[in-house]
Design a protein around this motif. Structure first.
Motif, short mmCIF file in Angstrom:
data_model
loop_
_atom_site.label_atom_id
_atom_site.label_comp_id
_atom_site.label_asym_id
_atom_site.label_seq_id
_atom_site.Cartn_x
_atom_site.Cartn_y
_atom_site.Cartn_z
N GLN A 22 0.84 -1.20 0.00
CA GLN A 22 0.00 0.00 0.00
C GLN A 22 0.88 1.25 0.00
N ILE A 23 0.42 2.29 -0.67
CA ILE A 23 1.13 3.57 -0.63
C ILE A 23 0.99 4.16 0.77
N THR A 24 1.87 5.11 1.10
CA THR A 24 1.83 5.70 2.44
C THR A 24 0.66 6.68 2.55
N ASN A 25 0.27 6.95 3.78
CA ASN A 25 -0.78 7.94 4.02
C ASN A 25 -0.37 9.31 3.51
N GLU A 26 0.91 9.63 3.64
CA GLU A 26 1.41 10.93 3.17
C GLU A 26 1.33 11.03 1.66
N GLU A 27 1.69 9.95 0.96
CA GLU A 27 1.60 9.95 -0.50
C GLU A 27 0.15 10.09 -0.95
N LEU A 28 -0.73 9.33 -0.31
CA LEU A 28 -2.15 9.41 -0.65
C LEU A 28 -2.68 10.82 -0.42
N ALA A 29 -2.37 11.40 0.73
CA ALA A 29 -2.85 12.75 1.04
C ALA A 29 -2.35 13.76 0.01
N ALA A 30 -1.10 13.63 -0.41
CA ALA A 30 -0.54 14.57 -1.38
C ALA A 30 -1.24 14.46 -2.74
N VAL A 31 -1.50 13.23 -3.17
CA VAL A 31 -2.18 13.03 -4.47
C VAL A 31 -3.60 13.56 -4.40
N LEU A 32 -4.31 13.24 -3.32
CA LEU A 32 -5.69 13.71 -3.19
C LEU A 32 -5.75 15.24 -3.10
N GLU A 33 -4.83 15.83 -2.35
CA GLU A 33 -4.81 17.29 -2.26
C GLU A 33 -4.56 17.92 -3.62
N ALA A 34 -3.66 17.33 -4.40
CA ALA A 34 -3.41 17.86 -5.76
C ALA A 34 -4.71 17.85 -6.57
N GLY A 35 -5.50 16.81 -6.41
CA GLY A 35 -6.78 16.75 -7.11
C GLY A 35 -7.70 17.89 -6.74
N THR A 36 -7.67 18.29 -5.47
CA THR A 36 -8.58 19.36 -5.02
C THR A 36 -8.18 20.73 -5.57
N TYR A 37 -7.00 20.85 -6.12
CA TYR A 37 -6.56 22.12 -6.69
C TYR A 37 -6.77 22.20 -8.20
N ALA A 38 -7.49 21.25 -8.76
CA ALA A 38 -7.79 21.27 -10.18
C ALA A 38 -8.75 22.41 -10.50
N ALA A 39 -8.65 22.90 -11.71
CA ALA A 39 -9.58 23.92 -12.19
C ALA A 39 -10.98 23.30 -12.28
N THR A 40 -11.99 24.09 -11.89
CA THR A 40 -13.38 23.66 -12.03
C THR A 40 -14.20 24.83 -12.54
N GLY A 41 -15.28 24.52 -13.25
CA GLY A 41 -16.14 25.56 -13.82
C GLY A 41 -16.66 26.51 -12.76
N SER A 42 -16.41 27.79 -12.96
CA SER A 42 -16.81 28.85 -12.03
C SER A 42 -16.27 28.64 -10.63
N GLY A 43 -15.24 27.82 -10.49
CA GLY A 43 -14.66 27.56 -9.18
C GLY A 43 -15.60 26.84 -8.23
N LYS A 44 -16.60 26.13 -8.76
CA LYS A 44 -17.63 25.50 -7.92
C LYS A 44 -17.19 24.20 -7.28
N GLN A 45 -16.06 23.63 -7.70
CA GLN A 45 -15.53 22.41 -7.09
C GLN A 45 -16.59 21.31 -7.06
#
Length: 174
Positions: A22-45
């Motif tokens: 399994q990947i580490t919790n830190e690696e998982l958190a970093a990947v997931l956080e990167a996803g939350t910074y993706a561009a979204t229409g009108s910034g609505k996430q």
């Protein structure tokens, strides 16, 4: 012009063979956080990310995805983590928003030395009664469309070479 981000975009490849660790919790958190910074229409996430590491849940997702394919194989290639990306169906940019989340996570995974691959058929999976019940059991309320799964793990293979870029990929009109 060269920098780390541009190199990551050029070198990241889909990985379809994973080590069982399994990947580490830190690696998982970093990947997931990167996803939350993706561009979204009108910034609505509009997207949500559901990270699944529970072996029983992964087995269920594997069975559901394989059923959509009409096969009895592992469409997640033995990855120990599946990051499901769904988006609010009412948003006109739901699929586009979730696609940006997927790309951010895949590039972040590469930057951390992880393997990743975009897996499809989550729309069909989560449009079924079983898929809707599974989301409900995970506390997900609302009307979401499944866009994809970003599988994550340590690569058990060499990084594939990129295919040559097609010559007419880019057109510049001045």
């Amino acid at each position: 012009m060269t920098n780390d981000v541009l190199q990551a975009l050029k070198k990241r490849r889909s990985i379809r063979a994973f080590k069982p660790e399994q990947i580490t919790n830190e690696e998982l958190a970093a990947v997931l956080e990167a996803g939350t910074y993706a561009a979204t229409g009108s910034g609505k996430q509009s997207p949500i990310i559901i990270a699944v590491q529970d072996p029983q849940a992964i087995a269920q997702l594997t069975r559901m995805n394989a059923a959509v394919l009409g096969k009895d194989t592992d469409p997640y290639y033995g990855a120990p983590t599946i990051a499901l990306v769904l988006a609010d169906r009412s948003r006109s940019t739901a699929v586009e928003d979730a696609s940006c989340v997927m790309q951010n996570m895949m590039v972040a995974a590469y930057a951390l030395g992880l393997g990743s691959c975009w897996i499809n058929r989550e729309r069909e999976m989560f449009d079924t009664p079983e898929g809707k019940a599974l989301l409900k059991s995970w506390g997900v309320a609302g009307d979401y469309v499944g866009v994809g799964a970003c599988i994550l793990g340590y690569p058990a293979c060499d990084l594939p070479e990129p295919a040559p870029r097609k010559p007419d990929y880019i057109r510049i009109i001045k």
